[in-house]
Design an enzyme around this catalytic site. Structure first.
Site, PDB file in Angstrom:
ATOM      1  N   GLY A 124      40.978  33.069  40.991  1.00 12.82           N
ATOM      2  CA  GLY A 124      39.985  33.829  40.223  1.00 12.82           C
ATOM      3  C   GLY A 124      39.273  32.950  39.207  1.00 12.82           C
ATOM      4  N   GLY A 130      35.901  33.878  37.425  1.00 17.78           N
ATOM      5  CA  GLY A 130      35.833  35.107  36.628  1.00 17.78           C
ATOM      6  C   GLY A 130      35.686  34.824  35.150  1.00 17.78           C
ATOM      7  CD  GLN A 131      35.314  38.437  30.029  1.00 15.86           C
ATOM      8  OE1 GLN A 131      36.019  39.337  30.515  1.00 15.86           O
ATOM      9  NE2 GLN A 131      34.750  38.550  28.861  1.00 15.86           N
ATOM     10  CG  ASP A 189      36.681  33.129  42.411  1.00 15.45           C
ATOM     11  OD1 ASP A 189      36.950  33.361  41.224  1.00 15.45           O
ATOM     12  OD2 ASP A 189      36.288  34.009  43.205  1.00 15.45           O
ATOM     13  CG  ASP A 219      41.231  36.436  51.084  1.00 13.14           C
ATOM     14  OD1 ASP A 219      41.011  37.052  52.137  1.00 13.14           O
ATOM     15  OD2 ASP A 219      41.765  36.960  50.072  1.00 13.14           O
ATOM     16  CE1 TYR A 221      42.636  46.496  33.720  1.00 15.51           C
ATOM     17  CE2 TYR A 221      42.613  45.039  35.626  1.00 15.51           C
ATOM     18  CZ  TYR A 221      42.631  45.231  34.266  1.00 15.51           C
ATOM     19  OH  TYR A 221      42.647  44.137  33.430  1.00 15.51           O
ATOM     20  CE  LYS A 256      45.663  43.145  35.893  1.00 18.92           C
ATOM     21  NZ  LYS A 256      45.882  41.744  36.342  1.00 18.92           N
TER      22      LYS A 256
HETATM   23  C1  VAH Z   1      38.697  46.099  31.704  1.00 22.78           C
HETATM   24  N1  VAH Z   1      38.244  44.013  30.550  1.00 22.78           N
HETATM   25  O1  VAH Z   1      37.861  46.617  30.977  1.00 22.78           O
HETATM   26  C2  VAH Z   1      39.284  44.756  31.254  1.00 22.78           C
HETATM   27  C3  VAH Z   1      40.473  44.911  30.331  1.00 22.78           C
HETATM   28  C4  VAH Z   1      41.571  46.219  28.489  1.00 22.78           C
HETATM   29  C5  VAH Z   1      40.416  46.128  29.424  1.00 22.78           C
HETATM   30  O2  VAH Z   1      41.672  44.877  31.015  1.00 22.78           O
HETATM   31  O3  VAH Z   1      39.067  46.574  32.751  1.00 22.78           O
END
Ligand code: VAH
Length: 317
Positions: free
Chosen positions: A6, A9-10, A32, A50, A140, A144
């Site tokens: 990644g 990414g940011q 990436d 990938d 998400y 996590k």
């Molecule tokens: C998001 N930037 O907005 C991420 C982050 C706490 C938020 O994990 O999904």
């Protein structure tokens, strides 16, 4: 030898730079699924990869003599809601690929980013502690939360030194944020400089925990450098920097750009933001490996505008 997934990414864009400065450009392999941005390729080895292709990842780890993996590839909270099962698959399968390969190849260390998105509406809203109810309401956050427990499992069962941070919303100027709910706090700076105004997709009073990217990168390096015996949280450490609302951020920008105007049009991301704590207690990180943020709201705002726009004093005439 370090491998970063990644990398475009940011976080990846900044972390690859910091790791290459620390360890040497040829000691950090950036990967990436996209083709590399020029800067990544110019400053060291890059491979298109990938992370769902375990065979390809394992080949890269073995052929390059990788000893550490920073696994950043993931789909974030807002984008994740558009395709829940694909998000779960990418976020979880890729982590399990990394953990299995790290176990089999006896890698020294693994870093994996978690998020304050593991918390949900039943978690304490203010000063949310390290150990509390985690009932995330986004795919998400669910991925996590599950990933944190996989990391602890691989540490306890196989002795794999995998370490993790629950990043808050991250703010940076070099790479655009992509698909997150906290992205407003990045977009607002670009719009303020380019248009002098911003339409915010969250309500003005939405308090969220945030961290400036230089602090986030330093926290990551400090966590990974700490002696293993000090790292006693093997799910993921709460990490905090500053908390603010869109209205407070707009006010801070207006001190540098007096003409800046903001308006509010909350969208589906408001529901996600409302499910997260407004502030985080990171005392374990402070006590276990001496974490201490450096940037407050005004210092972050000034630094962001210094890097994004023409000199703001010229802009103010
Ligand atoms: C998001 N930037 O907005 C991420 C982050 C706490 C938020 O994990 O999904």
């Amino acid at each position: 030898m370090i491998l970063v997934t990644g990398a475009c990414g940011q976080i990846g864009t900044e972390l690859v730079k910091a790791l290459r400065e620390k360890h040497g450009r040829d000691k950090v392999v950036a990967t990436d699924r996209h083709f590399a941005s020029d800067s990544l390729q110019e400053t060291g080895p890059y491979f298109k990869l990938d992370v769902l292709d375990k065979y390809e990842l394992e080949n890269l780890v073995c052929s390059l003599g990788i000893t550490q993996i920073y696994h950043l590839a993931a789909v974030l909270s807002a984008s994740g809601e558009n395709n829940p099962l694909a998000t779960w698959n990418l976020n979880m399968e890729s982590l399990l690929n990394v953990l299995e390969i790290a176990r089999q190849e006896k890698l020294d260390k693994v870093f994996w980013p978690s998020s304050i998105a593991v918390f949900g509406p039943s978690s304490p809203r203010i000063n949310c502690p390290q150990h509390t109810v985690t009932e995330p309401t986004t795919v998400y956050g669910i991925s996590k939360n599950a990933g944190e427990h996989w990391c602890m499992y691989y540490f306890e069962k196989f002795g794999l030194d995998v370490r993790s941070l629950r990043y808050p919303g991250l703010i940076s100027y070099s790479a655009k944020a992509g698909g997150g709910t906290t992205d407003y706090a990045v977009d607002i700076f670009h719009q303020a400089v380019a248009q002098g105004e911003y339409v915010c997709f969250l309500r003005e009073d939405t308090l969220l925990p945030m961290l400036y990217m230089p602090d986030a990168i330093r926290a990551t390096l400090e966590l990974m450098d700490a002696p293993a015996e000090q790292i006693t949280v093997r799910t993921s450490y709460n990490l905090a920097g500053l908390s603010f609302t869109p209205a407070e951020l707009a006010k801070a920008i207006q001190t540098e750009l007096p003409g800046f105007k903001i308006s509010y049009q909350p969208d589906f991301r408001q529901t996600i933001a409302d499910s997260w704590p407004g502030s985080i207690n990171d005392s374990e990180a402070r006590n276990h490996w001496n974490w201490e943020p450096a940037y407050n709201l005004n210092a972050m705002t000034a630094d962001m505008l210094k890097h994004i726009g023409p000199n703001t004093s010229e802009k103010n005439g």
